[in-house]
Design a protein around this motif. Structure first.
Motif, PDB file in Angstrom:
ATOM      1  N   PHE A   1       0.840  -1.206   0.000  1.00 39.68           N
ATOM      2  CA  PHE A   1       0.000   0.000   0.000  1.00 39.68           C
ATOM      3  C   PHE A   1       0.875   1.256   0.000  1.00 39.68           C
ATOM      4  N   VAL A   2       0.417   2.270  -0.721  1.00 40.38           N
ATOM      5  CA  VAL A   2       1.054   3.593  -0.694  1.00 40.38           C
ATOM      6  C   VAL A   2       0.049   4.528  -0.021  1.00 40.38           C
ATOM      7  N   ASP A   3       0.315   4.848   1.232  1.00 44.67           N
ATOM      8  CA  ASP A   3      -0.614   5.649   2.045  1.00 44.67           C
ATOM      9  C   ASP A   3      -0.189   7.115   1.907  1.00 44.67           C
ATOM     10  N   SER A   4      -0.908   7.849   1.058  1.00 42.38           N
ATOM     11  CA  SER A   4      -0.424   9.160   0.610  1.00 42.38           C
ATOM     12  C   SER A   4      -0.886  10.332   1.468  1.00 42.38           C
ATOM     13  N   HIS A   5      -1.458  10.056   2.650  1.00 47.19           N
ATOM     14  CA  HIS A   5      -1.900  11.171   3.503  1.00 47.19           C
ATOM     15  C   HIS A   5      -1.888  10.706   4.963  1.00 47.19           C
ATOM     16  N   THR A   6      -0.848  11.094   5.703  1.00 43.92           N
ATOM     17  CA  THR A   6      -0.848  10.813   7.147  1.00 43.92           C
ATOM     18  C   THR A   6      -0.286  12.015   7.908  1.00 43.92           C
ATOM     19  N   HIS A   7      -0.710  12.091   9.158  1.00 44.15           N
ATOM     20  CA  HIS A   7      -0.135  13.060  10.097  1.00 44.15           C
ATOM     21  C   HIS A   7       0.497  12.190  11.197  1.00 44.15           C
ATOM     22  N   ALA A   8       1.505  11.398  10.805  1.00 45.97           N
ATOM     23  CA  ALA A   8       1.983  10.340  11.700  1.00 45.97           C
ATOM     24  C   ALA A   8       2.870  10.825  12.844  1.00 45.97           C
ATOM     25  N   VAL A   9       3.235  12.117  12.829  1.00 46.20           N
ATOM     26  CA  VAL A   9       4.029  12.629  13.952  1.00 46.20           C
ATOM     27  C   VAL A   9       3.137  13.442  14.886  1.00 46.20           C
ATOM     28  N   PHE A  10       2.769  12.814  15.990  1.00 44.13           N
ATOM     29  CA  PHE A  10       2.019  13.516  17.041  1.00 44.13           C
ATOM     30  C   PHE A  10       2.441  12.890  18.350  1.00 44.13           C
ATOM     31  N   ALA A  11       2.417  13.680  19.413  1.00 47.17           N
ATOM     32  CA  ALA A  11       2.985  13.195  20.672  1.00 47.17           C
ATOM     33  C   ALA A  11       2.027  12.314  21.459  1.00 47.17           C
ATOM     34  N   GLU A  12       0.737  12.669  21.422  1.00 46.28           N
ATOM     35  CA  GLU A  12      -0.226  11.976  22.305  1.00 46.28           C
ATOM     36  C   GLU A  12      -1.549  11.740  21.590  1.00 46.28           C
ATOM     37  N   PRO A  13      -2.238  10.670  21.941  1.00 45.91           N
ATOM     38  CA  PRO A  13      -3.607  10.513  21.418  1.00 45.91           C
ATOM     39  C   PRO A  13      -4.509  11.589  22.026  1.00 45.91           C
ATOM     40  N   ARG A  14      -5.632  11.900  21.378  1.00 43.84           N
ATOM     41  CA  ARG A  14      -6.549  12.921  21.925  1.00 43.84           C
ATOM     42  C   ARG A  14      -7.770  12.235  22.523  1.00 43.84           C
ATOM     43  N   LEU A  15      -7.532  11.616  23.671  1.00 42.42           N
ATOM     44  CA  LEU A  15      -8.585  10.798  24.277  1.00 42.42           C
ATOM     45  C   LEU A  15      -9.695  11.647  24.886  1.00 42.42           C
ATOM     46  N   GLY A  16      -9.327  12.869  25.307  1.00 41.71           N
ATOM     47  CA  GLY A  16     -10.349  13.782  25.848  1.00 41.71           C
ATOM     48  C   GLY A  16     -11.339  14.175  24.754  1.00 41.71           C
ATOM     49  N   ASP A  17     -10.805  14.518  23.578  1.00 43.92           N
ATOM     50  CA  ASP A  17     -11.668  14.874  22.437  1.00 43.92           C
ATOM     51  C   ASP A  17     -12.582  13.688  22.098  1.00 43.92           C
ATOM     52  N   PHE A  18     -11.979  12.502  22.155  1.00 47.45           N
ATOM     53  CA  PHE A  18     -12.713  11.282  21.798  1.00 47.45           C
ATOM     54  C   PHE A  18     -13.913  11.083  22.739  1.00 47.45           C
ATOM     55  N   SER A  19     -13.657  11.271  24.042  1.00 42.65           N
ATOM     56  CA  SER A  19     -14.751  11.106  25.010  1.00 42.65           C
ATOM     57  C   SER A  19     -15.843  12.144  24.766  1.00 42.65           C
ATOM     58  N   LEU A  20     -15.423  13.398  24.511  1.00 46.45           N
ATOM     59  CA  LEU A  20     -16.424  14.445  24.247  1.00 46.45           C
ATOM     60  C   LEU A  20     -17.266  14.082  23.022  1.00 46.45           C
ATOM     61  N   ARG A  21     -16.588  13.511  22.009  1.00 43.72           N
ATOM     62  CA  ARG A  21     -17.328  13.165  20.788  1.00 43.72           C
ATOM     63  C   ARG A  21     -18.351  12.063  21.060  1.00 43.72           C
ATOM     64  N   THR A  22     -18.005  11.159  21.954  1.00 46.07           N
ATOM     65  CA  THR A  22     -18.983  10.098  22.278  1.00 46.07           C
ATOM     66  C   THR A  22     -20.218  10.694  22.962  1.00 46.07           C
ATOM     67  N   GLN A  23     -20.024  11.901  23.514  1.00 42.48           N
ATOM     68  CA  GLN A  23     -21.182  12.562  24.135  1.00 42.48           C
ATOM     69  C   GLN A  23     -21.851  13.549  23.177  1.00 42.48           C
ATOM     70  N   GLY A  24     -21.463  13.498  21.912  1.00 41.65           N
ATOM     71  CA  GLY A  24     -22.187  14.272  20.901  1.00 41.65           C
ATOM     72  C   GLY A  24     -21.492  15.526  20.404  1.00 41.65           C
ATOM     73  N   ALA A  25     -20.293  15.862  20.936  1.00 41.08           N
ATOM     74  CA  ALA A  25     -19.636  17.101  20.502  1.00 41.08           C
ATOM     75  C   ALA A  25     -19.127  16.953  19.064  1.00 41.08           C
ATOM     76  N   THR A  26     -19.182  18.034  18.293  1.00 42.72           N
ATOM     77  CA  THR A  26     -18.686  18.008  16.907  1.00 42.72           C
ATOM     78  C   THR A  26     -17.224  18.475  16.882  1.00 42.72           C
ATOM     79  N   TYR A  27     -16.579  18.343  15.688  1.00 40.30           N
ATOM     80  CA  TYR A  27     -15.179  18.770  15.509  1.00 40.30           C
ATOM     81  C   TYR A  27     -15.026  20.252  15.893  1.00 40.30           C
ATOM     82  N   ALA A  28     -15.995  21.079  15.436  1.00 45.72           N
ATOM     83  CA  ALA A  28     -15.930  22.520  15.716  1.00 45.72           C
ATOM     84  C   ALA A  28     -16.139  22.798  17.209  1.00 45.72           C
TER      85      ALA A  28
END
Ligand code: NIG
Ligand code: FE
Length: 417
Positions: A75-102
Motif C-alpha cells: 500500500f502507498v498511504d499518501s496522507h498521514t499526520h503520523a508525527v504527534f505526541a499523544e492521542p486525543r482521548l479527551g476529544d474522543f470522550s467528548l465526541r462520544t457525548q455528541g460534541a462536533t469537531y468545531a
C-alpha cells in the motif's frame, strides 16, 4: 541476492501506465492466477504466472519462498499526520457525548492541543515513537507513507518534526515522504492567518527547502483556518520554492479549496467530502488526484462520505489513504480504508485496491517507481491470507497481511510456513 516468491493464489500487478488511473482504468487490476514474483537489487525483475516466472534464468539463483495468499503492491498511504505526541482521548470522550469537531476546537481540544504536546516533546522521543508507528504500517502491508508536519506551528517545532521524520526514515524500512503542513491552523501567538502565513513563508519554508527536509507543501483550506485565496497564494509560493503543492479541501464545508489547489498545480486535493461538480471539473482540468479518507468519516461518526463515484465518473483518479492522525483518524491500517471505501462510498474492490496502491503512488508523484508489480518498479509488495483479492475489502477490522516486502527485502513475515 535475488528473491523469488511462488505459491501466490492470486497476484494483482496493476501493470500499466506510470500514472494514476482514472475512470474505467481504475478497475484494471492486472489479475494473475497462480502467480510468482522475482526481485533483485531492490527492483522487480519478473511478475506473472509461476510457470512463466520460474523459467527466468535468475529464478534458479534466487532464494525462493512459497507463500500461499493474495499478493498486491505494498500500500502507498499518501496522507498521514503520523508525527504527534499523544492521542486525543479527551476529544474522543467528548465526541462520544455528541460534541462536533468545531465544538471540540472551541473547548480547547483539536489541532492546537496536539500542538502543545508536540512542542513539549523531546526530539529523541519523537523519533522512537515514529519508528514504532512505522512498524505498525509495515505489519499491515503498507510500504510507503506520506508524513505531514502541522502539529508544531512554529519554526523550531516544525523543523523538529521534519528532522524526526528524516532520522526515523534512516532506522525503519518504511519509506516516508515528508510534507510541510505548517499551514494547518493559526497558532494562538499569531493575530491572524495572513500574518502567520507570512511568517511560514519567510521563517520556515526557506530553511525546509535549503535543507531538503520536505517534498510537498500542504494547507488546511477551511473556514476558521485558511481561505481559498490564501491557499492559492501560499501554495504558489511553496511551488516556486520547489515543494509540490497538496491541499486539505472541502472537508467540513464547500469552501473552494479544490479549485484553489488545482489553480496552484496541486498534485492532490484531499478529503473532498463537500466537493461539488465545479470542484471536480477544476481538479480534472488541473490534474489533481482526489485523495479520499473514509476512515476519518468513520471515526467522526459522520453519515456523509465523499462521493467517490462522482470523481470516477468525471475521470479524476481516486486515491485512498488513512489520514492517520490523533484527532480524526487514529488508524494506520489501509485494509480498513478499503473496506470503508467499498461499504460507504460504493467503490468496487478493484477500484479501491487501485486507489490504495498505484493511485496512492500517483498522489505522491511516484507512479513511475511505486504502486505496481512490474519489471523495473521498486520491489514493494504484500501478501495477504486470502484466496480471493476481494477478501481484503470484505473482512474488516482485521489484519490479513502475512508478508511485507520492501525494496526486495522481507520486512514483515507472519506467514508461519
Ligand atoms: O486531516 N483537517 C485537518 N487535519 C486533520 C485533522 C487534524 C486534527 O484534528 O488533528 C485531518 O483530518
Ligand atoms: Fe489530513
Amino acid at each position: 541476492m535475488a528473491l523469488l516468491i511462488t505459491g501466490l493464489t492470486q497476484l494483482l500487478t496493476f501493470k500499466g501506465p506510470a500514472a494514476p488511473r482514472a475512470g474505467r482504468a481504475q478497475r484494471e487490476i492486472g489479475f494473475v492466477k497462480n502467480g510468482a514474483v522475482l526481485m533483485e537489487g531492490g527492483l522487480i525483475r519478473a511478475a506473472g504466472t509461476e510457470k512463466e516466472v520460474t523459467r527466468n534464468p535468475l529464478a534458479k539463483k534466487a532464494s525462493a519462498i512459497k507463500v500461499k495468499g493474495v499478493a498486491i503492491p505494498a500500500f502507498v498511504d499518501s496522507h498521514t499526520h503520523a508525527v504527534f505526541a499523544e492521542p486525543r482521548l479527551g476529544d474522543f470522550s467528548l465526541r462520544t457525548q455528541g460534541a462536533t469537531y468545531a465544538e471540540i476546537k472551541a473547548r480547547g481540544g483539536g489541532i492546537i492541543s496536539s500542538v502543545k504536546a508536540v512542542r513539549r516533546q523531546a526530539p529523541a522521543e519523537m523519533v522512537s515513537q515514529l519508528i514504532g508507528r512505522a512498524g505498525r504500517f509495515l505489519e499491515c502491508g503498507t510500504g510507503t507513507i506520506e508524513v505531514k508536519t502541522g502539529y508544531g506551528l512554529d519554526r523550531n517545532s516544525e523543523l523538529k518534526i521534519l528532522k524526526a521524520v528524516k532520522a526515523a526514515a534512516a532506522l525503519t524500512k518504511l519509506e516516508m515522504l515528508p510534507t510541510l503542513l505548517s499551514a494547518h491552523a493559526v497558532p494562538p501567538e499569531f493575530g491572524g492567518s495572513k500574518e502567520y502565513l507570512r511568517y511560514v513563508l519567510s521563517e520556515i519554508l526557506p530553511e525546509v527547502v535549503s535543507k531538503k527536509l520536505a517534498v510537498f507543501a500542504d494547507i488546511f483550506c477551511e473556514k476558521g483556518y485558511f481561505t481559498p485565496e490564501e491557499s492559492l497564494e501560499y501554495l504558489k509560493a511553496c511551488g516556486r520554492a520547489g515543494l509540490v503543492p497538496k491541499i486539505h479541501a472541502e472537508q467540513l464545508s464547500n469552501y473552494g479549496g479544490a479549485a484553489a489547489g488545482a489553480a496552484a498545480g496541486a498534485i492532490s486535493a484531499d478529503h473532498l467530502d463537500y466537493a461539488r461538480k465545479k470542484d471536480i471539473t477544476a481538479m480534472r482540468r488541473g490534474g489533481s488526484v482526489a485523495t479520499l479518507l473514509p476512515a476519518s468519516n468513520f471515526f467522526l461518526g459522520l453519515s456523509k462520505y465523499p462521493d467517490a463515484r462522482a470523481f470516477i465518473a468525471e475521470g479524476v483518479p481516486v486515491a485512498l489513504a488513512t489520514d492517520f492522525n490523533p484527532g480524526t483518524s487514529p488508524c494506520w491500517n489501509m485494509q480498513f480504508v478499503l473496506s470503508a471505501a467499498c461499504a460507504r462510498m460504493k467503490m468496487t474492490p478493484e477500484e479501491a485496491l487501485c486507489a490504495a496502491t498505484i493511485n496512492g503512488a500517483g498522489a505522491l508523484g511516484a507512479a513511475g517507481r511505486l504502486g505496481s508489480i512490474e519489471p523495473g518498479k521498486q520491489a514493494d509488495l504484500a501478501v495477504f491470507d486470502a484466496e480471493d483479492y476481494r477478501e481484503l475489502c470484505y473482512y474488516f477490522g482485521a489484519n490479513l497481511n502475512k508478508l511485507t516486502v520492501k525494496k526486495g527485502n522481507i520486512v514483515y513475515n507472519n506467514s508461519r510456513q
